[in-house]
Design a protein around this motif. Structure first.
Motif, PDB file in Angstrom:
ATOM      1  N   THR A 188     -19.691  87.324 -47.239  1.00 29.84           N
ATOM      2  CA  THR A 188     -20.204  86.986 -48.566  1.00 29.84           C
ATOM      3  C   THR A 188     -19.698  85.608 -48.950  1.00 29.84           C
ATOM      4  O   THR A 188     -18.501  85.332 -48.823  1.00 29.84           O
ATOM      5  CB  THR A 188     -19.725  87.992 -49.631  1.00 29.84           C
ATOM      6  OG1 THR A 188     -20.074  89.313 -49.220  1.00 29.84           O
ATOM      7  CG2 THR A 188     -20.357  87.685 -50.980  1.00 29.84           C
ATOM      8  N   GLU A 189     -20.588  84.754 -49.395  1.00 31.48           N
ATOM      9  CA  GLU A 189     -20.169  83.410 -49.817  1.00 31.48           C
ATOM     10  C   GLU A 189     -19.558  83.503 -51.218  1.00 31.48           C
ATOM     11  O   GLU A 189     -20.242  83.358 -52.226  1.00 31.48           O
ATOM     12  CB  GLU A 189     -21.368  82.468 -49.826  1.00 31.48           C
ATOM     13  CG  GLU A 189     -21.878  82.103 -48.455  1.00 31.48           C
ATOM     14  CD  GLU A 189     -22.978  81.052 -48.499  1.00 31.48           C
ATOM     15  OE1 GLU A 189     -22.651  79.869 -48.681  1.00 31.48           O
ATOM     16  OE2 GLU A 189     -24.156  81.431 -48.382  1.00 31.48           O
ATOM     17  N   ASP A 190     -18.265  83.750 -51.270  1.00 32.16           N
ATOM     18  CA  ASP A 190     -17.594  83.916 -52.552  1.00 32.16           C
ATOM     19  C   ASP A 190     -16.348  83.048 -52.682  1.00 32.16           C
ATOM     20  O   ASP A 190     -15.547  83.234 -53.591  1.00 32.16           O
ATOM     21  CB  ASP A 190     -17.215  85.390 -52.746  1.00 32.16           C
ATOM     22  CG  ASP A 190     -16.359  85.931 -51.604  1.00 32.16           C
ATOM     23  OD1 ASP A 190     -15.990  85.152 -50.704  1.00 32.16           O
ATOM     24  OD2 ASP A 190     -16.072  87.152 -51.619  1.00 32.16           O
ATOM     25  N   GLU A 245     -14.604  78.427 -45.913  1.00 32.59           N
ATOM     26  CA  GLU A 245     -15.745  79.329 -45.976  1.00 32.59           C
ATOM     27  C   GLU A 245     -17.045  78.544 -46.126  1.00 32.59           C
ATOM     28  O   GLU A 245     -18.050  78.858 -45.480  1.00 32.59           O
ATOM     29  CB  GLU A 245     -15.607  80.316 -47.133  1.00 32.59           C
ATOM     30  CG  GLU A 245     -16.654  81.422 -47.027  1.00 32.59           C
ATOM     31  CD  GLU A 245     -16.830  82.203 -48.317  1.00 32.59           C
ATOM     32  OE1 GLU A 245     -16.728  83.437 -48.257  1.00 32.59           O
ATOM     33  OE2 GLU A 245     -17.070  81.582 -49.368  1.00 32.59           O
ATOM     34  N   GLY A 246     -17.021  77.507 -46.958  1.00 28.37           N
ATOM     35  CA  GLY A 246     -18.220  76.689 -47.106  1.00 28.37           C
ATOM     36  C   GLY A 246     -18.643  76.052 -45.798  1.00 28.37           C
ATOM     37  O   GLY A 246     -19.828  76.033 -45.449  1.00 28.37           O
ATOM     38  N   TYR A 247     -17.668  75.559 -45.043  1.00 30.90           N
ATOM     39  CA  TYR A 247     -17.962  74.944 -43.750  1.00 30.90           C
ATOM     40  C   TYR A 247     -18.486  75.980 -42.753  1.00 30.90           C
ATOM     41  O   TYR A 247     -19.427  75.723 -41.997  1.00 30.90           O
ATOM     42  CB  TYR A 247     -16.703  74.278 -43.197  1.00 30.90           C
ATOM     43  CG  TYR A 247     -16.904  73.638 -41.843  1.00 30.90           C
ATOM     44  CD1 TYR A 247     -17.597  72.431 -41.724  1.00 30.90           C
ATOM     45  CD2 TYR A 247     -16.416  74.238 -40.689  1.00 30.90           C
ATOM     46  CE1 TYR A 247     -17.799  71.842 -40.488  1.00 30.90           C
ATOM     47  CE2 TYR A 247     -16.610  73.655 -39.447  1.00 30.90           C
ATOM     48  CZ  TYR A 247     -17.294  72.454 -39.351  1.00 30.90           C
ATOM     49  OH  TYR A 247     -17.495  71.881 -38.118  1.00 30.90           O
ATOM     50  N   LEU A 248     -17.903  77.163 -42.779  1.00 31.35           N
ATOM     51  CA  LEU A 248     -18.330  78.230 -41.871  1.00 31.35           C
ATOM     52  C   LEU A 248     -19.789  78.593 -42.106  1.00 31.35           C
ATOM     53  O   LEU A 248     -20.583  78.713 -41.160  1.00 31.35           O
ATOM     54  CB  LEU A 248     -17.436  79.457 -42.054  1.00 31.35           C
ATOM     55  CG  LEU A 248     -17.722  80.662 -41.156  1.00 31.35           C
ATOM     56  CD1 LEU A 248     -17.472  80.302 -39.702  1.00 31.35           C
ATOM     57  CD2 LEU A 248     -16.866  81.853 -41.571  1.00 31.35           C
ATOM     58  N   TYR A 249     -20.180  78.740 -43.375  1.00 28.02           N
ATOM     59  CA  TYR A 249     -21.562  79.128 -43.665  1.00 28.02           C
ATOM     60  C   TYR A 249     -22.544  77.991 -43.389  1.00 28.02           C
ATOM     61  O   TYR A 249     -23.707  78.236 -43.064  1.00 28.02           O
ATOM     62  CB  TYR A 249     -21.687  79.637 -45.099  1.00 28.02           C
ATOM     63  CG  TYR A 249     -21.281  81.087 -45.213  1.00 28.02           C
ATOM     64  CD1 TYR A 249     -22.182  82.116 -44.966  1.00 28.02           C
ATOM     65  CD2 TYR A 249     -19.962  81.434 -45.506  1.00 28.02           C
ATOM     66  CE1 TYR A 249     -21.801  83.443 -45.029  1.00 28.02           C
ATOM     67  CE2 TYR A 249     -19.567  82.765 -45.581  1.00 28.02           C
ATOM     68  CZ  TYR A 249     -20.489  83.762 -45.338  1.00 28.02           C
ATOM     69  OH  TYR A 249     -20.103  85.075 -45.384  1.00 28.02           O
ATOM     70  N   ASP A 304     -28.616  88.423 -44.264  1.00 30.28           N
ATOM     71  CA  ASP A 304     -28.277  89.513 -43.346  1.00 30.28           C
ATOM     72  C   ASP A 304     -27.432  88.943 -42.199  1.00 30.28           C
ATOM     73  O   ASP A 304     -27.953  88.301 -41.291  1.00 30.28           O
ATOM     74  CB  ASP A 304     -29.551  90.154 -42.794  1.00 30.28           C
ATOM     75  CG  ASP A 304     -29.245  91.292 -41.815  1.00 30.28           C
ATOM     76  OD1 ASP A 304     -28.062  91.657 -41.680  1.00 30.28           O
ATOM     77  OD2 ASP A 304     -30.200  91.797 -41.185  1.00 30.28           O
ATOM     78  N   TYR A 305     -26.134  89.192 -42.247  1.00 30.98           N
ATOM     79  CA  TYR A 305     -25.222  88.644 -41.244  1.00 30.98           C
ATOM     80  C   TYR A 305     -24.776  89.702 -40.234  1.00 30.98           C
ATOM     81  O   TYR A 305     -23.787  89.513 -39.533  1.00 30.98           O
ATOM     82  CB  TYR A 305     -23.995  88.039 -41.947  1.00 30.98           C
ATOM     83  CG  TYR A 305     -24.356  86.918 -42.897  1.00 30.98           C
ATOM     84  CD1 TYR A 305     -24.781  85.688 -42.412  1.00 30.98           C
ATOM     85  CD2 TYR A 305     -24.288  87.107 -44.279  1.00 30.98           C
ATOM     86  CE1 TYR A 305     -25.127  84.657 -43.272  1.00 30.98           C
ATOM     87  CE2 TYR A 305     -24.627  86.082 -45.154  1.00 30.98           C
ATOM     88  CZ  TYR A 305     -25.044  84.863 -44.644  1.00 30.98           C
ATOM     89  OH  TYR A 305     -25.385  83.847 -45.499  1.00 30.98           O
ATOM     90  N   SER A 306     -25.514  90.792 -40.151  1.00 32.16           N
ATOM     91  CA  SER A 306     -25.120  91.867 -39.249  1.00 32.16           C
ATOM     92  C   SER A 306     -25.148  91.412 -37.787  1.00 32.16           C
ATOM     93  O   SER A 306     -24.296  91.820 -36.977  1.00 32.16           O
ATOM     94  CB  SER A 306     -26.033  93.087 -39.442  1.00 32.16           C
ATOM     95  OG  SER A 306     -27.401  92.744 -39.227  1.00 32.16           O
TER      96      SER A 306
END
Length: 481
Positions: free
Chosen positions: A172-174, A117-121, A134-136
């Motif tokens: 969501t970065e969680d 997830e960290g790499y994706l963001y 806003d990732y819509s």
């Protein structure tokens, strides 16, 4: 067209010097040169290093542990520097195989969700700096490509996303990979795009074995902590006549670099289009999944290249695809801009005119090239991040890095005869990484993949957590059969 101001500047400079010379100075005998530091210029020869692979076999890594799904549809062997994954489509449905892969990843790499997830963001933020949470728009793009997939691919992805995410949804970065994030993971090249890549193929007239050697370099974002280097993955898609082997990263179900059981190798190289046309995902399909379909359904490089070229206008970005088999090496120049997408001419005389001319086509060693991209040896074919045929003028002069890498390949390989696989590797790695010039192996190198058609085997350099090394180790990845 933009006006050329170079000559007026030179003229002004000449007048200034003339004026200075006429203001009472008769010479420079009393002139004292200011102190300067040592020169930072280096001879071009200093950028090369000697790597020695002759007689040294690639390393066959040990298996540290093996994990399996309960149904046996996914087996992951955890090697020293990569994961070796086998997915069995002969004994399960696409949905079942996708779910087995998701579940088994979490057993093989417990911290996968947080890392991935960290790499994706990081990729999202590198592509779009002003989203403000806003990732819509990102979701809209991802959903469009997901909806355009064939049913089998959608079921596979549903199974994978459900297994890897549990009940988590949205962006969501969680530290948890949600269902939506798991789907976007597959479409990074289509939604967020790739970075620099290159490829070179030598035919049997140039090699000592009399058989083809193909190299493909994938350059991408390694992550702020080189985290993608902890997820190198060799995936064996076991599916009868549709079987293929893919070198990518853990959890990626589509293609970065892959070879099918017939020896057809494909790898994509981004060409760029963002500054020329407005991006759209409407009525578009994923080109990486298009490459997967080609690997599953065609037995020659030409058939695969023709399929991709015929569908090029359905892809969101312009890309090159290197396509080789035992007998042939091609580059599919996938020009994706239809006439109705080309920008209108500007009325501003100082605004540089952007000329977009081209069409999807297949380049081979006999194709006429653009005058900037000369090539003297038809036994080799090269690809970088631009179209180089005479009829495709797209991004041809936008990035000098492309021309520099092209020239470097030409200097290293053109005219070489009786080249062994080991000598081939020495030339591919002979540039020092301590090199301020643009180079073949940038600091974003993810992997260097080599297909040796004399033995029908694969080997690769896999960049580790410490980054790109001057003298890398080649890993034995076995046969594509």
């Amino acid at each position: 067209m933009k006006k050329n101001r170079f000559f007026p500047i030179l003229a002004a400079a000449a007048l200034t010097l003339s004026a200075a010379a006429g203001c009472g100075r008769s010479g420079y005998d009393d002139f004292t040169f200011p102190e300067q530091g040592p020169s930072t210029l280096r001879p071009v020869s200093d950028i090369y290093i000697d790597n020695h692979y002759e007689g040294t076999a690639p390393t066959k890594e040990r298996t540290v542990k093996t994990v399996k799904s309960d149904d046996g549809l996914c087996v992951i062997e955890c090697k020293d520097s990569y994961f070796d994954v086998t997915l069995d489509y002969e004994k399960g449905t696409p949905q079942q195989v996708g779910a087995a892969y998701g579940k088994t990843i979490l057993l093989a790499y417990p911290d996968y969700s947080e890392m991935c997830e960290g790499y994706l963001y990081e990729n999202i933020k590198a592509a779009f700096s002003h989203l403000n949470g806003d990732y819509s728009g990102i979701k809209k793009r991802s959903d469009a490509f997901y909806s355009a997939l064939p049913e089998d691919y959608r079921q596979e992805l549903d199974g994978f996303a459900g297994a890897i995410s549990g009940d988590s949804e949205g962006f969501t970065e969680d530290g948890i990979i949600s269902c939506d994030e798991a789907k976007l993971l597959q479409f990074i090249p289509d939604v967020l795009r790739n970075t620099a890549c290159s490829a070179l193929s030598a035919n049997g007239n140039a090699t000592a074995s009399g058989e083809r050697i193909t190299a493909r370099l994938l350059e991408w974002q390694l992550g702020t902590e080189n985290q993608i280097c902890k997820a190198h993955t060799l995936v064996h898609m076991k599916n009868g006549e549709k079987s293929f082997t893919s070198l990518s990263y853990l959890g990626f179900l589509t293609i970065l670099t892959a070879v099918n059981n017939d020896g057809v190798m494909l790898g994509e190289l981004d060409v760029g289009s963002g500054y020329m046309v407005k991006y759209t995902c409407e009525n578009k399909t994923s080109y990486t999944y298009g490459m997967r379909y080609a690997l599953e359904n065609f037995t020659t490089a030409r058939e695969a290249a023709e399929y991709l070229t015929e569908n090029a206008y359905s892809y969101p970005y312009s890309v090159n695809v290197i396509a080789t088999d035992k007998n042939e090496a091609l580059v599919a120049e996938l020009f994706t801009v239809r006439d109705d997408q080309k920008p209108e001419p500007s009325d501003d005389p100082d605004e540089e005119e952007i000329q977009i001319i081209g069409a999807p086509l297949i380049r081979d060693s006999s194709s006429e090239l653009h005058r900037q991209y000369t090539w003297e040896d038809s036994n080799y074919i090269c690809a970088v991040n631009c179209f180089v045929t005479a009829d495709n003028l797209r991004g041809i002069d936008r990035d000098e890095n492309n021309l520099i890498r092209w020239q470097r390949y030409k200097q290293l390989f053109c005219g070489k005869k009786d080249i062994t696989i080991d000598r081939f590797k020495e030339l591919m790695t002979c540039e020092s990484t301590d090199n301020d010039l643009d180079r073949i192996r940038s600091d974003g190198l993810v992997h260097m993949f080599i297909a040796d058609y004399s033995t029908e085997t694969m080997q690769a350099v896999l960049t580790g957590a410490d980054g790109v090394e001057d003298s890398p180790e080649f890993i034995d990845l076995g046969s594509w059969k």
